[in-house]
Each structure stands twice: as structure tokens, then as C-alpha cells.
Motif scaffolding. Structure first.
Motif, short mmCIF file in Angstrom:
data_model
loop_
_atom_site.label_atom_id
_atom_site.label_comp_id
_atom_site.label_asym_id
_atom_site.label_seq_id
_atom_site.Cartn_x
_atom_site.Cartn_y
_atom_site.Cartn_z
N ASP A 40 0.84 -1.20 0.00
CA ASP A 40 0.00 0.00 0.00
C ASP A 40 0.87 1.25 0.00
O ASP A 40 0.60 2.21 -0.73
N TRP A 43 2.43 1.61 -3.48
CA TRP A 43 1.40 2.04 -4.41
C TRP A 43 1.11 3.53 -4.21
O TRP A 43 1.06 4.30 -5.18
N GLN A 44 0.95 3.92 -2.97
CA GLN A 44 0.66 5.31 -2.64
C GLN A 44 1.76 6.24 -3.16
O GLN A 44 1.48 7.29 -3.74
N CYS A 59 -7.92 8.19 -3.89
CA CYS A 59 -7.76 6.73 -4.02
C CYS A 59 -7.60 6.05 -2.67
O CYS A 59 -8.20 5.00 -2.43
N LEU A 60 -6.81 6.63 -1.79
CA LEU A 60 -6.64 6.05 -0.45
C LEU A 60 -7.97 5.98 0.28
O LEU A 60 -8.32 4.95 0.87
N ALA A 62 -11.02 5.97 -1.00
CA ALA A 62 -11.90 5.01 -1.66
C ALA A 62 -11.49 3.57 -1.36
O ALA A 62 -12.34 2.72 -1.04
N ASN A 63 -10.20 3.28 -1.45
CA ASN A 63 -9.75 1.90 -1.25
C ASN A 63 -9.91 1.44 0.19
O ASN A 63 -10.40 0.33 0.44
N TRP A 64 -9.48 2.24 1.15
CA TRP A 64 -9.52 1.81 2.55
C TRP A 64 -10.94 1.75 3.10
O TRP A 64 -11.26 0.87 3.90
N ARG A 66 -13.52 1.09 1.27
CA ARG A 66 -14.16 -0.03 0.56
C ARG A 66 -13.75 -1.38 1.13
O ARG A 66 -14.56 -2.30 1.23
N ILE A 67 -12.48 -1.54 1.50
CA ILE A 67 -12.00 -2.84 1.98
C ILE A 67 -12.49 -3.13 3.40
O ILE A 67 -12.49 -4.29 3.84
#
Length: 186
Positions: A40, A43-44, A59-60, A62-64, A66-67
Motif C-alpha cells: 500500500d 502504491w501510494q 484513491c486512499l 476510496a480503497n480503505w 471499501r476494503i
């Protein structure tokens, strides 16, 4: 097959996790947790370099968020954890990969089933950003973490209130990286 204490011997074509000792499985689990967090961070860094701060922030988030439902749900299923109170949230947090034991140094002070204080004494991301990027640290700790924690808490019970007691830049090295309060009013 005898329980494997390591995998230093010959290749085993059909080896399974169940073939390894508790010690090996624990080491593997910790390695996988570390891998998840490091990938992560990598990627960041790449998104930030190519597309800028605003895109990586979006993005961070949305991703965190969502998971959250998946990570909490998988841990609850694996450990047969049920419930919808603050104590349940604390139990699940102890087992999720993104909050890996021994990678983070944290503790929960469970006041009651519906009230807890979580103190993170050491956080690798905090340590990395504290001197090199204090502005990014403040956004990560005060904005992103609050939203992510709320998403994780909502999986257990959306009525649990989250309050930041301390986050972001420190005035003293003796302060914890962050501290959060969780309450469920009934």
C-alpha cells in the motif's frame, strides 16, 4: 505428514498451510500483514509521484473505506466473532491484517462492552512521515484515518461513535502516535 517446523528440506508438491507448525504459520501471517501494508505504501508513493496528492488522497479514501467490510468480515468469520458492540470491534481489530500485531504497537483500554480507548504507541507510517512529510502526516492521521476507522466501525455497528483524542504531529516524542475513543450509547 509430520508438522513442518520450517521448509528448509526438499520441495513438497502438495504442501498446505495445515502442514506447518503454529510458529511457522505465525511468522507467515506477520509477513503477509507487513506485505499488505508495504505494498500500500509503495502504491501510494507511485500514484502520488505520477498523479499528485489530490488523486492519491481520493484513491486512499476510496480503497480503505471499501476494503473495511471485507477485512472485518473475513476476520470475524475466521475467528467466529459475533456481536455489534465496541468490544466486538476491539476483538476484530486485533486480528485484521491492516492493523498487524507486532507491526503496530497498540492497546485497547476496554472500559465496558460499549466504551474503549485505543492508543497507538508506535506506527511505522507515522514514524516515516513525522520528520519527512508533516503535512501529509496530519492529513493521513486526522482526515484519512478518521474516515477509515469510521468505515471499519460501521461494519460492526454504525451507531458506534468515533472520537479522535490525539492524532497528527506531536508536541513531544512521549505522546502516542494517535488515540481514539469508541462509544456506543444505549
Amino acid at each position: 505428514m509430520k508438522e513442518l517446523k520450517d521448509y528448509s528440506g526438499p520441495f513438497i508438491p502438495n504442501v498446505k498451510y495445515e502442514d506447518f507448525s503454529k510458529e511457522v504459520l505465525t511468522k507467515l501471517l506477520k509477513a503477509y500483514c507487513r506485505e499488505m501494508l508495504v505494498i500500500d505504501a509503495y502504491w501510494q508513493g507511485q500514484v502520488r509521484k505520477r498523479l499528485g496528492d489530490e488523486v492519491v488522497r481520493e484513491c486512499l479514501h476510496a480503497n480503505w473505506t471499501r476494503i473495511a467490510k471485507h477485512e472485518m468480515g473475513w476476520a470475524m468469520e475466521a475467528a467466529n466473532i459475533e456481536g455489534n458492540d465496541v468490544e466486538t470491534y476491539c476483538k476484530v481489530c486485533q486480528l485484521i491484517g491492516s492493523f498487524a500485531q507486532d507491526y503496530y504497537n497498540y492497546e485497547f483500554d476496554l472500559k465496558s462492552r460499549n466504551h474503549a480507548i485505543m492508543t497507538v504507541h508506535e506506527c511505522p507510517a507515522f514514524t516515516a512521515m513525522e520528520k519527512s512529510d508533516p503535512e501529509w502526516l496530519d492529513w493521513t492521521c486526522k482526515v484519512l484515518e478518521l474516515e477509515v476507522i469510521k468505515a471499519y466501525v460501521a461494519v460492526i455497528n454504525p451507531a458506534i461513535k468515533v472520537k479522535c483524542l490525539r492524532a497528527g504531529q506531536r508536541s513531544s516524542p512521549s505522546e502516542p502516535a494517535c488515540q481514539w475513543e469508541f462509544k456506543l450509547e444505549q
